[in-house]
Design a protein around this motif. Structure first.
Motif, PDB file in Angstrom:
ATOM      1  N   ILE A 242      -4.543 -72.055 -67.406  1.00  0.00           N
ATOM      2  CA  ILE A 242      -5.862 -71.444 -67.468  1.00  0.00           C
ATOM      3  C   ILE A 242      -5.706 -70.023 -66.934  1.00  0.00           C
ATOM      4  O   ILE A 242      -5.075 -69.804 -65.904  1.00  0.00           O
ATOM      5  CB  ILE A 242      -6.868 -72.240 -66.605  1.00  0.00           C
ATOM      6  CG1 ILE A 242      -6.926 -73.702 -67.041  1.00  0.00           C
ATOM      7  CG2 ILE A 242      -8.243 -71.600 -66.645  1.00  0.00           C
ATOM      8  CD1 ILE A 242      -7.380 -73.926 -68.452  1.00  0.00           C
ATOM      9  N   MET A 243      -6.270 -69.049 -67.619  1.00  0.00           N
ATOM     10  CA  MET A 243      -6.057 -67.655 -67.251  1.00  0.00           C
ATOM     11  C   MET A 243      -7.089 -67.111 -66.268  1.00  0.00           C
ATOM     12  O   MET A 243      -6.775 -66.243 -65.464  1.00  0.00           O
ATOM     13  CB  MET A 243      -6.048 -66.777 -68.510  1.00  0.00           C
ATOM     14  CG  MET A 243      -4.986 -67.206 -69.523  1.00  0.00           C
ATOM     15  SD  MET A 243      -3.311 -67.297 -68.864  1.00  0.00           S
ATOM     16  CE  MET A 243      -2.976 -65.588 -68.571  1.00  0.00           C
ATOM     17  N   HIS A 244      -8.339 -67.593 -66.343  1.00  0.00           N
ATOM     18  CA  HIS A 244      -9.412 -67.079 -65.488  1.00  0.00           C
ATOM     19  C   HIS A 244     -10.297 -68.214 -65.005  1.00  0.00           C
ATOM     20  O   HIS A 244     -10.528 -69.173 -65.739  1.00  0.00           O
ATOM     21  CB  HIS A 244     -10.300 -66.092 -66.255  1.00  0.00           C
ATOM     22  CG  HIS A 244      -9.569 -64.898 -66.749  1.00  0.00           C
ATOM     23  ND1 HIS A 244      -9.002 -64.852 -68.007  1.00  0.00           N
ATOM     24  CD2 HIS A 244      -9.299 -63.723 -66.159  1.00  0.00           C
ATOM     25  CE1 HIS A 244      -8.421 -63.682 -68.160  1.00  0.00           C
ATOM     26  NE2 HIS A 244      -8.577 -62.979 -67.059  1.00  0.00           N
TER      27      HIS A 244
ATOM     28  N   GLU B 191      -8.231 -64.476 -61.236  1.00  0.00           N
ATOM     29  CA  GLU B 191      -7.010 -65.041 -61.801  1.00  0.00           C
ATOM     30  C   GLU B 191      -6.152 -65.775 -60.773  1.00  0.00           C
ATOM     31  O   GLU B 191      -5.052 -66.195 -61.104  1.00  0.00           O
ATOM     32  CB  GLU B 191      -6.191 -63.915 -62.432  1.00  0.00           C
ATOM     33  CG  GLU B 191      -6.906 -63.220 -63.564  1.00  0.00           C
ATOM     34  CD  GLU B 191      -6.116 -62.065 -64.140  1.00  0.00           C
ATOM     35  OE1 GLU B 191      -4.967 -61.838 -63.703  1.00  0.00           O
ATOM     36  OE2 GLU B 191      -6.649 -61.394 -65.027  1.00  0.00           O
ATOM     37  N   ASP B 192      -6.634 -65.971 -59.567  1.00  0.00           N
ATOM     38  CA  ASP B 192      -5.863 -66.613 -58.499  1.00  0.00           C
ATOM     39  C   ASP B 192      -6.001 -68.132 -58.601  1.00  0.00           C
ATOM     40  O   ASP B 192      -6.602 -68.783 -57.751  1.00  0.00           O
ATOM     41  CB  ASP B 192      -6.333 -66.098 -57.133  1.00  0.00           C
ATOM     42  CG  ASP B 192      -5.395 -66.477 -56.014  1.00  0.00           C
ATOM     43  OD1 ASP B 192      -4.259 -66.939 -56.303  1.00  0.00           O
ATOM     44  OD2 ASP B 192      -5.782 -66.330 -54.839  1.00  0.00           O
TER      45      ASP B 192
ATOM     46  N   SER C 264      -9.929 -67.761 -55.008  1.00  0.00           N
ATOM     47  CA  SER C 264     -10.872 -66.673 -54.748  1.00  0.00           C
ATOM     48  C   SER C 264     -12.248 -67.221 -54.373  1.00  0.00           C
ATOM     49  O   SER C 264     -12.839 -66.805 -53.393  1.00  0.00           O
ATOM     50  CB  SER C 264     -10.998 -65.756 -55.962  1.00  0.00           C
ATOM     51  OG  SER C 264      -9.785 -65.084 -56.193  1.00  0.00           O
ATOM     52  N   CYS C 265     -12.769 -68.172 -55.170  1.00  0.00           N
ATOM     53  CA  CYS C 265     -14.103 -68.721 -54.888  1.00  0.00           C
ATOM     54  C   CYS C 265     -14.050 -70.138 -54.304  1.00  0.00           C
ATOM     55  O   CYS C 265     -15.086 -70.724 -54.013  1.00  0.00           O
ATOM     56  CB  CYS C 265     -14.965 -68.701 -56.148  1.00  0.00           C
ATOM     57  SG  CYS C 265     -14.483 -69.851 -57.454  1.00  0.00           S
ATOM     58  N   LEU C 266     -12.821 -70.691 -54.154  1.00  0.00           N
ATOM     59  CA  LEU C 266     -12.586 -71.996 -53.523  1.00  0.00           C
ATOM     60  C   LEU C 266     -13.145 -73.182 -54.312  1.00  0.00           C
ATOM     61  O   LEU C 266     -13.355 -74.249 -53.760  1.00  0.00           O
ATOM     62  CB  LEU C 266     -13.117 -72.014 -52.089  1.00  0.00           C
ATOM     63  CG  LEU C 266     -12.538 -70.932 -51.180  1.00  0.00           C
ATOM     64  CD1 LEU C 266     -13.166 -71.001 -49.804  1.00  0.00           C
ATOM     65  CD2 LEU C 266     -11.021 -71.052 -51.098  1.00  0.00           C
TER      66      LEU C 266
END
Length: 52
Positions: free
Chosen positions: A8-10, A17-18, A33-35
């Motif tokens: 998955i890219m995003h 993208e993390d 990033s957003c957990l």
């Protein structure tokens, strides 16, 4: 059926993208990033064709 997981890219929630695969639930991804932890499921292919 293939057990290979497509990358998955995003993140669908924050677009970062993390992303990292997680063991449980099977096939899930973690966005650092957003957990959020989420999974993506392919339901099928559309029979509709584009007009181009």
């Amino acid at each position: 059926m293939s057990e290979t997981r497509a990358a998955i890219m995003h993140c669908p929630f924050c677009a970062e993208e993390d992303l990292h695969p997680v063991e449980e639930p099977h096939g899930a991804w973690e966005c650092r990033s957003c957990l959020r932890v989420f999974s993506v499921k392919l339901l099928g292919l559309s029979t509709r064709r584009s007009a181009g």
